[in-house]
Design a protein around this motif. Structure first.
Motif, PDB file in Angstrom:
ATOM      1  N   PHE A 198       0.808  -1.221   0.000  1.00 34.03           N
ATOM      2  CA  PHE A 198       0.000   0.000   0.000  1.00 34.03           C
ATOM      3  C   PHE A 198       0.844   1.275   0.000  1.00 34.03           C
ATOM      4  N   SER A 199       2.176   1.130  -0.070  1.00 35.24           N
ATOM      5  CA  SER A 199       2.999   2.341  -0.214  1.00 35.24           C
ATOM      6  C   SER A 199       3.123   2.721  -1.694  1.00 35.24           C
ATOM      7  N   ARG A 200       2.524   1.909  -2.578  1.00 34.53           N
ATOM      8  CA  ARG A 200       2.626   2.186  -4.016  1.00 34.53           C
ATOM      9  C   ARG A 200       1.259   2.347  -4.654  1.00 34.53           C
ATOM     10  N   ARG A 204      -2.624   8.957  -4.030  1.00 34.72           N
ATOM     11  CA  ARG A 204      -2.345   7.516  -4.007  1.00 34.72           C
ATOM     12  C   ARG A 204      -3.502   6.748  -3.381  1.00 34.72           C
ATOM     13  N   ILE A 205      -4.104   7.316  -2.317  1.00 30.32           N
ATOM     14  CA  ILE A 205      -5.280   6.663  -1.718  1.00 30.32           C
ATOM     15  C   ILE A 205      -6.386   6.524  -2.771  1.00 30.32           C
ATOM     16  N   LEU A 206      -6.615   7.595  -3.532  1.00 31.76           N
ATOM     17  CA  LEU A 206      -7.666   7.533  -4.563  1.00 31.76           C
ATOM     18  C   LEU A 206      -7.277   6.559  -5.674  1.00 31.76           C
ATOM     19  N   ASN A 207      -5.996   6.489  -5.999  1.00 28.17           N
ATOM     20  CA  ASN A 207      -5.527   5.510  -6.989  1.00 28.17           C
ATOM     21  C   ASN A 207      -5.857   4.099  -6.516  1.00 28.17           C
ATOM     22  N   GLN A 208      -5.643   3.848  -5.226  1.00 32.98           N
ATOM     23  CA  GLN A 208      -5.912   2.506  -4.690  1.00 32.98           C
ATOM     24  C   GLN A 208      -7.417   2.234  -4.651  1.00 32.98           C
ATOM     25  N   ILE A 209      -8.216   3.269  -4.380  1.00 32.49           N
ATOM     26  CA  ILE A 209      -9.674   3.092  -4.426  1.00 32.49           C
ATOM     27  C   ILE A 209     -10.093   2.776  -5.870  1.00 32.49           C
ATOM     28  N   GLY A 262      -5.553  -4.548   3.878  1.00 36.52           N
ATOM     29  CA  GLY A 262      -4.543  -3.498   3.962  1.00 36.52           C
ATOM     30  C   GLY A 262      -5.068  -2.077   3.887  1.00 36.52           C
ATOM     31  N   PHE A 263      -6.355  -1.895   3.535  1.00 39.04           N
ATOM     32  CA  PHE A 263      -6.862  -0.540   3.326  1.00 39.04           C
ATOM     33  C   PHE A 263      -7.618  -0.069   4.566  1.00 39.04           C
ATOM     34  N   PRO A 264      -7.443   1.223   4.955  1.00 38.76           N
ATOM     35  CA  PRO A 264      -7.972   1.666   6.253  1.00 38.76           C
ATOM     36  C   PRO A 264      -9.496   1.726   6.372  1.00 38.76           C
ATOM     37  N   VAL A 265     -10.216   1.932   5.267  1.00 40.15           N
ATOM     38  CA  VAL A 265     -11.682   2.057   5.384  1.00 40.15           C
ATOM     39  C   VAL A 265     -12.368   1.126   4.390  1.00 40.15           C
ATOM     40  N   GLU A 266     -13.675   0.944   4.595  1.00 33.23           N
ATOM     41  CA  GLU A 266     -14.429   0.096   3.676  1.00 33.23           C
ATOM     42  C   GLU A 266     -14.779   0.890   2.414  1.00 33.23           C
ATOM     43  N   CYS A 267     -14.611   0.279   1.250  1.00 30.26           N
ATOM     44  CA  CYS A 267     -15.009   0.924  -0.011  1.00 30.26           C
ATOM     45  C   CYS A 267     -16.308   0.284  -0.483  1.00 30.26           C
ATOM     46  N   GLN A 268     -17.347   1.098  -0.608  1.00 26.77           N
ATOM     47  CA  GLN A 268     -18.637   0.563  -1.063  1.00 26.77           C
ATOM     48  C   GLN A 268     -18.632   0.372  -2.576  1.00 26.77           C
ATOM     49  N   VAL A 269     -19.445  -0.594  -3.018  1.00 31.16           N
ATOM     50  CA  VAL A 269     -19.517  -0.891  -4.454  1.00 31.16           C
ATOM     51  C   VAL A 269     -20.971  -0.941  -4.908  1.00 31.16           C
ATOM     52  N   ILE A 270     -21.217  -0.533  -6.150  1.00 34.22           N
ATOM     53  CA  ILE A 270     -22.555  -0.649  -6.734  1.00 34.22           C
ATOM     54  C   ILE A 270     -22.953  -2.135  -6.790  1.00 34.22           C
ATOM     55  N   LEU A 287     -12.746   7.921  -0.085  1.00 39.09           N
ATOM     56  CA  LEU A 287     -11.566   8.805  -0.022  1.00 39.09           C
ATOM     57  C   LEU A 287     -11.689   9.754   1.176  1.00 39.09           C
ATOM     58  N   GLU A 288     -12.855  10.389   1.314  1.00 40.82           N
ATOM     59  CA  GLU A 288     -13.041  11.356   2.403  1.00 40.82           C
ATOM     60  C   GLU A 288     -12.893  10.677   3.764  1.00 40.82           C
ATOM     61  N   LYS A 289     -13.423   9.464   3.849  1.00 41.13           N
ATOM     62  CA  LYS A 289     -13.298   8.720   5.114  1.00 41.13           C
ATOM     63  C   LYS A 289     -11.828   8.387   5.392  1.00 41.13           C
ATOM     64  N   ALA A 290     -11.114   7.982   4.340  1.00 40.09           N
ATOM     65  CA  ALA A 290      -9.721   7.543   4.522  1.00 40.09           C
ATOM     66  C   ALA A 290      -8.795   8.705   4.863  1.00 40.09           C
ATOM     67  N   ILE A 291      -9.051   9.893   4.297  1.00 39.67           N
ATOM     68  CA  ILE A 291      -8.130  11.009   4.551  1.00 39.67           C
ATOM     69  C   ILE A 291      -8.661  11.959   5.629  1.00 39.67           C
ATOM     70  N   GLY A 292      -9.898  11.721   6.066  1.00 38.89           N
ATOM     71  CA  GLY A 292     -10.447  12.492   7.184  1.00 38.89           C
ATOM     72  C   GLY A 292     -10.765  13.944   6.860  1.00 38.89           C
ATOM     73  N   ARG A 293     -11.073  14.242   5.600  1.00 38.85           N
ATOM     74  CA  ARG A 293     -11.511  15.607   5.265  1.00 38.85           C
ATOM     75  C   ARG A 293     -12.389  15.560   4.007  1.00 38.85           C
ATOM     76  N   PRO A 294     -13.301  16.548   3.873  1.00 39.95           N
ATOM     77  CA  PRO A 294     -14.093  16.589   2.632  1.00 39.95           C
ATOM     78  C   PRO A 294     -13.236  17.069   1.460  1.00 39.95           C
TER      79      PRO A 294
END
Ligand SMILES: [Fe+2]
Ligand SMILES: [Fe+2]
Length: 300
Positions: A33-35, A57-62, A124-132, A242-249
Motif C-alpha cells: 500500500f505504499s505504491r 495515491r489513496i484515490l488511486n488505490q480506491i 490493507g486498506f484503512p476504510v471500507e469501499c462501497q460498491v454498486i 476517499l473522504e473517510k480515509a483522509i479524514g476531510r471533505p
C-alpha cells in the motif's frame, strides 16, 4: 473472413497460457500500500491538484478496488452468457464446446482471483469501499438484452483488458508488483477469450439483416448507458471512501466528473476504440462501426 480465429487453435493456446490461482496471489500474500496499484492513464489521480500526493495515491488505490469490483461484476454475467450460448448445440462441434467450457471455467477462476485480491485489499486498506450492486441484479439487467448486443459488450470488454495491460500497465515501473501481475495474468487468458467472443459474435450475427444489426447496436448503447450510470454512482462511492480515509471533505464538484470520466475510458471507451473490436463491427455492418465510432469520444 476478417480473422483466422478458430476453436481448436484457441483452445490449444488457452491451455498453454493457463495459470493457477496461487501462481498469481497466494492467500497469505499482501499488497504494497505504499505504491500505486493502477496506471495513471486509467486512474487519472495525479491530475487532481486539490489532493496531495498521499491523497492521490489513496484515490488511486480506491480506483484499483473499483477495478476488482467492476471486473467481478462483469465476469459474473459473462459466465451465464457463455453457458447459455454453449448449451443448445453442445453435441455439434467438440472443439467448440471444449473451448467455450474452458473459457467459462477460466472466468469462474477470474471471479475467484478477483475475490482473493479483494480480500487482500480489505486487509490493507484503512476504510471500507462501497460498491454498486448487487452484481446479480446488474447481470440480470444486462442479460435481458439481445444476445448479440451482450456478446458485443463482452467482446469489447475482453479486448479492453489487453489494452489495459499492454498499453498502460506493462511498462509502468511504479505499480505494486502483485497488482501488476493480476492485470498481466488476467490479460493472458482474456486474450484468448476475445478470440472466442469474436467467433460467438460472428455466430450470433449470422443471417441478420442490416436492420436487425442496427437494433442490436441500439441495445449495445442501452447496456453502455446502464453501465455508465453505474460508473457515475461508483465515482461518488469512491469519493465517500476517499473522504473517510483522509479524514476531510474534498472538492466533489470538480473531482467526481473527472473520476467518472476516467472510469468511462477504463471500462467503456478503451474498448470502443480497440482496433480488433472495430474490425468486428466493420464486418457486421459499416453503419454499426460508424455509430460506435461517433459515440466513442464521449468515453475518452
Ligand atoms: Fe476474465
Ligand atoms: Fe474473459
Amino acid at each position: 473472413m476478417y480473422h483466422d480465429f478458430n476453436y481448436e487453435a484457441t483452445l490449444a493456446s488457452s491451455l498453454r497460457a493457463q495459470w493457477r490461482l496461487d501462481d498469481v496471489l497466494r492467500e497469505d500474500q499482501n499488497l504494497d500500500f505504499s505504491r500505486n496499484f493502477m496506471p495513471e492513464s486509467l486512474a487519472r489521480t495525479a491530475a487532481l491538484d486539490t489532493l496531495n500526493p498521499f491523497e492521490q495515491r489513496i484515490l488511486n488505490q480506491i480506483s484499483a478496488h473499483q477495478y476488482l469490483s467492476i471486473f467481478g461484476v462483469v465476469e459474473e454475467f459473462i459466465l451465464p452468457f457463455l453457458l447459455d450460448h454453449a448449451r443448445p448445440s453442445f453435441r455439434e462441434d467438440d472443439w467448440r464446446i471444449r473451448a467455450i467450457l474452458n473459457f467459462a471455467g477460466e472466468e469462474a477462476k477470474h471471479i475467484h482471483l478477483f475475490k482473493r485480491f479483494h480480500q487482500a485489499f480489505v486487509r490493507g486498506f484503512p476504510v471500507e469501499c462501497q460498491v454498486i450492486g448487487p452484481s446479480e441484479a446488474i447481470g440480470a439487467e444486462i442479460l435481458k438484452h439481445d444476445p448479440l448486443a451482450v456478446g458485443l459488450v463482452i467482446l469489447m470488454i475482453e479486448w479492453m483488458t489487453q489494452q489495459h495491460y499492454l498499453g498502460s500497465i506493462r511498462d509502468d515501473g511504479d505499480l505494486d508488483p502483485l497488482f501488476k501481475s493480476l492485470m498481466k495474468h488476467h490479460w493472458m487468458e482474456e486474450a484468448q477469450h476475445a478470440k472466442l467472443d469474436t467467433l460467438i459474435v460472428d455466430a450470433l450475427a449470422e443471417g441478420r439483416s442490416e436492420e436487425q444489426i442496427d437494433k442490436a447496436i441500439d441495445e449495445f448503447f442501452e447496456i453502455g448507458a446502464f453501465l455508465d450510470n453505474g460508473l457515475q454512482v461508483q465515482a461518488g462511492l469512491n469519493l465517500d471512501a476517499l473522504e473517510k480515509a483522509i479524514g476531510r471533505p474534498v472538492d466533489r464538484d470538480a473531482i467526481l466528473p473527472q473520476q467518472h470520466q476516467a472510469a468511462r475510458w477504463t471500462y467503456i471507451g478503451s474498448g470502443m476504440v480497440h482496433e480488433r473490436f472495430k474490425t468486428t463491427l466493420e464486418s457486421l455492418s459499416p453503419n454499426a462501426a460508424k455509430r460506435i465510432a461517433e459515440a466513442a469520444p464521449v468515453f475518452a
